[in-house]
Design an enzyme around this catalytic site. Structure first.
Site, PDB file in Angstrom:
ATOM      1  N   SER A 318       0.857  -1.155  -0.063  1.00  0.00           N
ATOM      2  CA  SER A 318      -0.031   0.130   0.039  1.00  0.00           C
ATOM      3  C   SER A 318       0.830   1.338  -0.025  1.00  0.00           C
ATOM      4  O   SER A 318       1.569   1.494  -1.009  1.00  0.00           O
ATOM      5  CB  SER A 318      -0.976   0.019   1.321  1.00  0.00           C
ATOM      6  OG  SER A 318      -1.870   1.067   1.033  1.00  0.00           O
ATOM      7  N   ASP A 329      11.206   4.767  -9.402  1.00  0.00           N
ATOM      8  CA  ASP A 329      10.938   5.182 -10.761  1.00  0.00           C
ATOM      9  C   ASP A 329      11.547   6.534 -11.213  1.00  0.00           C
ATOM     10  O   ASP A 329      12.006   6.832 -11.968  1.00  0.00           O
ATOM     11  CB  ASP A 329       9.339   5.288 -10.733  1.00  0.00           C
ATOM     12  CG  ASP A 329       8.640   4.186 -11.415  1.00  0.00           C
ATOM     13  OD1 ASP A 329       9.380   3.098 -11.357  1.00  0.00           O
ATOM     14  OD2 ASP A 329       7.490   4.136 -11.469  1.00  0.00           O
ATOM     15  N   LYS A 343      -0.779  -4.323  -3.487  1.00  0.00           N
ATOM     16  CA  LYS A 343      -1.777  -3.489  -3.365  1.00  0.00           C
ATOM     17  C   LYS A 343      -1.601  -2.005  -3.902  1.00  0.00           C
ATOM     18  O   LYS A 343      -1.395  -1.334  -3.517  1.00  0.00           O
ATOM     19  CB  LYS A 343      -2.041  -3.327  -1.851  1.00  0.00           C
ATOM     20  CG  LYS A 343      -3.520  -2.741  -1.446  1.00  0.00           C
ATOM     21  CD  LYS A 343      -3.506  -2.674   0.079  1.00  0.00           C
ATOM     22  CE  LYS A 343      -5.015  -1.908   0.206  1.00  0.00           C
ATOM     23  NZ  LYS A 343      -5.009  -0.421  -0.144  1.00  0.00           N
TER      24      LYS A 343
END
Length: 420
Positions: A318, A329, A343
């Site tokens: 989460s 990223d 999730k």
């Protein structure tokens, strides 16, 4: 005479057609008997919240208005009947994260995200394949940690009630309770092949301090800042900022951020903590029920730009995945460990008028590189799996192969940076 009667019937037919049209569009009621009872109003309140907020406009491929009409056509004589009807309605969405919370569970959830609770100190999940309750991690200093419970252990029963018959919130509620009271857990280690045993744990008040930080001088002269973040609660951002500022003052020049077995928590805390590490930019994209993109961004300079490695595993979920995905990223950090939980949905809490609440999935999220990690997880830059679960005192020690691998990655980054 015949013409006058024909005109009268035509006028009467037009009037009846108008009445039917108004009734069909809901502009008038066909009967005062359609007024809703107090129980029906509470059900309707929950139905309306889902109707307006749920991420899937098809509502799992069903006619959502018919769901309401069918429920309200049944007698709802008391509050338990109404709660059951709401739970049945939500179950039809086939979304384990959209759920009903009775008043006591709703208060407990709000308390746990505020930074303290009374219970045994376990972070838990339900294995979707078996329905068995599984330990993500014990909270440091809690009765569960003192009893030697470990990540991956299975809780088969709570006070002789099988956990397969309980929802996640019901299981958490049964383990909470007044300090000094006892709860009995039937626990099996790991895969459950070993014989289960009963453990009696005495509940206590647990202050959830989500950040553990330590300066660790290295043999090569570097000063490593080790930070473990256990959840994203209401005090996590402030504690992370204080820990990072202190380590910077102490001369830390590289960092390991440990997000293993962190089940997440508050989305905003994840975004705010990302801002402590990242250059200004996108932390996470959200995709709503219309397919429209939104985003949460950082706007300030980070507290440090020193090299960073993030530890992750299957218990990283989460908000933890939001933070880890953003750092990976954007090139701010490399990830070491195991693939994360996966999730990729965002829930919001909604109050009901009687003190109960709903947790409703309102959006899906994507990492800054537009990766949808739902049910997939994030692949680390360097995969390192633990052979056996670590005890509390073994985390980030010489016995912790993932931690040792993170230090190795930092050393490699230093060599590349200096051209060695």
């Amino acid at each position: 005479m015949v013409n006058r009667l024909g005109d009268r019937w035509r006028r009467m037919g037009a009037f009846l057609a108008l009445i039917c049209t108004l009734m069909a569009t809901g502009l008038i009621w066909s009967s005062p008997a359609l007024a809703l009872t107090a129980e029906q109003k509470l059900f309707n309140e929950a139905w309306r919240i889902v109707s307006q907020a749920y991420v899937d406009e098809s509502f799992n491929g069903q006619d959502w208005w018919s769901v309401r009409q069918k429920a309200l056509s049944q007698p709802l004589p008391d509050r338990p009947s109404t709660y059951t009807a709401i739970q049945k309605m939500l179950a039809s969405l086939d979304d384990p994260f959209t759920r009903f919370l009775p008043p006591s569970q709703y208060r407990s959830l709000q308390t746990s995200t505020s930074g303290e609770l009374t219970g045994v100190g376990l972070q838990i999940s339900i294995d979707p394949a078996t329905g068995i309750l599984q330990i993500i991690a014990p909270i440091e200093g809690s009765p569960a940690a003192a009893a030697g419970l470990q990540p991956g252990d299975l809780i088969l029963a709570i006070d002789q009630v099988p956990t397969q018959s309980l929802s996640l919130d019901e299981a958490a509620e049964k383990m909470r309770g007044p300090a000094g009271t006892v709860v009995t857990l039937n626990v099996a280690r790991g895969s459950g092949d070993a014989a289960a045993q009963n453990l009696e744990l005495t509940r206590s008040r647990i202050e959830i301090n989500p950040v553990v930080a330590e300066l660790r001088p290295q043999e090569d002269g570097h000063r490593l800042g080790y930070i473990r973040l256990t959840q994203f609660n209401g005090v996590a951002t402030e504690e992370m900022a204080q820990a990072l500022q202190k380590l910077e003052r102490q001369g830390a020049d590289r960092y390991v951020l440990d997000l293993r077995n962190n089940p997440g928590g508050l989305l905003q805390a994840g975004v705010d903590i990302a801002e402590l590490w990242m250059e200004p930019g996108v932390v996470v994209y959200t995709v709503d029920r219309k397919g429209l993109l939104g985003s949460f961004n950082t706007t300030h300079q980070p507290l440090t730009k020193d090299p960073l490695v993030v530890l992750v595993n299957q218990g990283t979920a989460s908000a933890s995945e939001i933070l880890a995905g953003a750092l990976q990223d954007t090139g701010r950090a490399q990830l070491v460990g195991d693939r994360t939980f996966g999730k990729g949905s965002i829930q919001s809490l909604f109050d009901l008028s009687d003190g109960a609440g709903l947790a409703v999935t309102i959006a899906h999220y994507e990492t800054p590189a537009h990766h949808n990690i739902n049910k997939v997880g994030i692949e680390p830059d360097r995969t390192v799996s633990l052979r056996t679960p670590l005890g509390i005192n073994e985390i980030a020690s010489n016995a912790d192969s993932q931690y040792q691998a993170a230090i190795g990655v930092l050393t490699d980054l230093e060599m590349v940076a200096t051209g060695v």
